[in-house]
Scaffold this motif. Structure first.
Motif, mmCIF file in Angstrom:
data_model
loop_
_atom_site.group_PDB
_atom_site.id
_atom_site.type_symbol
_atom_site.label_atom_id
_atom_site.label_comp_id
_atom_site.label_asym_id
_atom_site.label_seq_id
_atom_site.Cartn_x
_atom_site.Cartn_y
_atom_site.Cartn_z
ATOM 1 N N SER A 1 0.599 -1.212 -0.141
ATOM 2 C CA SER A 1 -0.041 -0.027 -0.037
ATOM 3 C C SER A 1 0.969 1.176 -0.001
ATOM 4 C CB SER A 1 -0.947 -0.008 1.245
ATOM 5 O OG SER A 1 -1.849 -1.208 1.246
ATOM 6 N N ALA A 2 2.076 1.324 0.746
ATOM 7 C CA ALA A 2 2.735 2.504 0.788
ATOM 8 C C ALA A 2 3.604 2.733 -0.460
ATOM 9 C CB ALA A 2 3.786 2.228 1.978
ATOM 10 N N VAL A 3 3.960 1.529 -1.137
ATOM 11 C CA VAL A 3 4.554 1.846 -2.224
ATOM 12 C C VAL A 3 3.482 2.516 -3.274
ATOM 13 C CG1 VAL A 3 5.715 0.629 -4.151
ATOM 14 C CG2 VAL A 3 6.559 0.146 -1.893
ATOM 15 N N PHE A 4 2.560 1.566 -3.311
ATOM 16 C CA PHE A 4 1.583 1.898 -4.631
ATOM 17 C C PHE A 4 0.908 3.280 -4.254
ATOM 18 C CE2 PHE A 4 -3.116 2.389 -5.701
ATOM 19 C CZ PHE A 4 -2.937 1.989 -7.128
ATOM 20 N N VAL A 5 0.672 3.819 -2.985
ATOM 21 C CA VAL A 5 -0.059 5.222 -2.690
ATOM 22 C C VAL A 5 1.292 6.243 -2.944
ATOM 23 C CG1 VAL A 5 -0.772 6.696 -0.907
ATOM 24 C CG2 VAL A 5 -1.547 4.462 -1.105
ATOM 25 N N GLY A 6 2.323 5.865 -2.655
ATOM 26 C CA GLY A 6 3.632 6.704 -2.761
ATOM 27 C C GLY A 6 3.656 7.072 -4.254
ATOM 28 N N GLN B 1 0.721 8.876 -5.756
ATOM 29 C CA GLN B 1 0.720 10.307 -5.356
ATOM 30 C C GLN B 1 1.796 11.231 -6.132
ATOM 31 O OE1 GLN B 1 1.180 10.414 -0.913
ATOM 32 N NE2 GLN B 1 -1.131 10.470 -0.810
ATOM 33 N N HIS B 2 2.825 10.650 -6.268
ATOM 34 C CA HIS B 2 4.014 11.260 -6.951
ATOM 35 C C HIS B 2 3.789 11.722 -8.519
ATOM 36 C CE1 HIS B 2 8.265 12.616 -7.822
ATOM 37 N NE2 HIS B 2 8.246 11.688 -8.941
ATOM 38 N N ALA B 3 3.321 10.446 -8.967
ATOM 39 C CA ALA B 3 2.775 10.842 -10.390
ATOM 40 C C ALA B 3 1.649 11.737 -10.706
ATOM 41 C CB ALA B 3 2.714 9.320 -11.049
ATOM 42 N N LEU B 4 0.618 11.443 -9.821
ATOM 43 C CA LEU B 4 -0.464 12.526 -9.922
ATOM 44 C C LEU B 4 -0.236 13.673 -9.655
ATOM 45 C CD1 LEU B 4 -3.417 9.987 -9.235
ATOM 46 C CD2 LEU B 4 -2.389 10.624 -11.338
#
Length: 468
Positions: free
Chosen positions: A33-38, A41-44
């Motif tokens: 979850s941390a890797v996906f959300v991070g 967020q960075h991309a968007l």
């Protein structure tokens, strides 16, 4: 073998396979979850700032123009009520804020430009570049008359909904964690526990109940292999028992005939030695037969009610047997019996065998001790009722590493001893078999000096049947 001390709940949890699996799942879920959300967020976030920031800056310019120069408080209030915005106005004439707790509205001026002076060359006339709060600088505008307008999103109304969503997400995650724990216990740990319980039964020699685990996976295959191993072991043990019983039965008849023939020989030292050897062989065969009978899980016991008076008669019988075995010196003994002992159903013949073997072992290895062996019988009414029969000698004792093997068949601490000096190692083994056949245990421990052998047997007060 000395039983292991029971583990605490925390120790079992720390070493639980299920707990480790659930913890692994949780850590893997959190890391994913941390890797996906991070990453999202960075991309968007990068794309949003590059694409939307110019549009927002142009919109902020329009909002500043709508407030007017000098700023009109009524227009600003209407703007803050119409849109989810918070507005702060600072300047030489107007000082007003719509929401003091809105994020992005700094309590200090955002610039160090002296009022009344035009901005430096190259600067936008409505945007000052020497900002104290660069995070929200692009949401601030300076009017022509020196007023500072700060715009920020008023998220006070948005906070409750994200919190509710967060609480729901947390509850969902905890539910998934509980479901995972239930699945691990049901489909992984419980079958392993059943396999472990079955292996423990097989280790005790109880092959009557195989492991019932019909699963088409690796655990089902493991259970099947353990059952096949138990079947092979049972076949080997049955063959061994049958062979020993057959050999023992076949040897008794020739020994009986040889003893009768020896009785017809004239008295001589050779005749006495021959009779003594034949008697020892007869006792050895009897011990082997009794050991094999008691080894079976379905060993039949002839139980009769036994009380304190029966104990006195049993000890007198044991004294006579010891005197016959050691005619050169009558064994001395200190006996302690309880005053009130309820009657309980036990096999008196096997119980006499247990007492005789323990006393014979104690007297034989402590014959030169200054004090005779001590026999103590105590009844404990708690926990359903137990009787402890303890025999202690004052001999040299046994090395600690040899205690756990003393009750093994044919084991002797001194391998060089002969039967006349120390037996063949079946006495304590038979004692353990008798205790286990009654549903009890045999405990061996050093008494410093000497050895203490304690048989713990079920002995209920009501005289009810004892389940072995």
């Amino acid at each position: 073998m000395t039983p292991h001390a029971p583990m605490s709940a925390w120790h079992r949890w720390r070493h639980s396979l299920g707990a480790r699996l659930v913890l692994l799942f949780v850590l893997l879920a959190l890391a994913s979850s941390a890797v996906f959300v991070g990453g999202v967020q960075h991309a968007l976030g990068t794309g949003w700032r590059m694409a939307v920031r110019p549009l927002v800056e142009d919109y902020v310019d329009r909002l500043a123009a709508e407030v007017g120069t000098p700023p009109d408080i009524e227009r600003a209030r209407a703007l803050a009520e119409r849109l989810p915005l918070a507005l702060r106005i600072e300047g030489p004439v107007v000082n007003w804020v719509s929401n003091r707790e809105a994020p992005g509205l700094s309590g200090e001026p955002l610039f160090h430009h002296p009022p009344g002076q035009p901005p430096a060359s190259g600067m936008h006339p409505h945007r000052h570049h020497r900002l104290v709060d660069p995070e929200h600088a692009w949401l601030a505008r300076t009017t022509a008359d020196g007023h500072l307008l700060q715009f920020a999103l008023d998220t006070e109304g948005w906070v409750r909904r994200p919190r509710a969503i967060g609480a729901f997400t947390l509850a969902l995650l905890l539910s998934l964690l509980g479901l995972t724990w239930w699945w691990v216990r049901r489909w992984l740990l419980r079958p392993l526990q059943r396999i472990g319980a079955g292996a423990e039964r097989f280790g005790r020699g109880d092959f009557s109940q195989p492991i019932d685990l019909a699963r088409p996976d690796e655990l089902g295959e493991l259970a099947g292999r353990v059952n096949r191993m138990a079947t092979d072991l049972r076949g080997m043990l049955d063959a061994q028992h049958s062979l020993l019983l057959a050999i023992s039965h076949e040897l008794r008849s020739p020994l009986t005939r040889a003893r009768l023939n020896a009785e017809l020989i004239d008295d001589s030292p050779e005749r006495d030695a021959l009779l003594r050897d034949l008697g020892q062989m007869r006792d050895l065969i009897s011990d082997l037969l009794e050991s094999e009978r008691l080894t079976r899980p379905d060993a039949s016991l002839q139980r009769t009610l036994t009380d304190a008076a029966d104990w006195v008669a049993l000890l007198a019988q044991v004294r006579e047997a010891l005197h016959a075995a050691y005619p050169q010196a009558e064994p001395a003994l200190c006996v302690q019996l309880p005053e009130h002992l309820p009657a309980a159903p036990v096999d008196r013949t096997r119980l006499a065998l247990l007492v005789r073997n323990v006393l014979s072992n104690a007297w034989r290895h402590a014959a030169d001790a200054p004090f005779p062996p001590e026999l103590s019988v105590q009844w404990h009414p708690e926990a359903g009722g137990w009787l402890t029969l303890s025999v202690r000698d004052r001999g040299p004792g046994v090395a600690p590493e040899q205690l756990t093997r003393l009750a093994e068949p044919f084991y002797r601490p001194d391998s060089a001893r002969t039967r006349s000096a120390g037996g063949v190692g079946l006495g304590l083994h038979l004692c353990r078999r008798v205790a286990e056949a009654h549903g009890g245990t045999l405990i061996l421990e050093n008494a410093a000096p000497g050895l203490r052998v304690t048989a713990r047997l079920p002995w209920p007060a009501s005289g009810a049947t004892i389940s072995a």
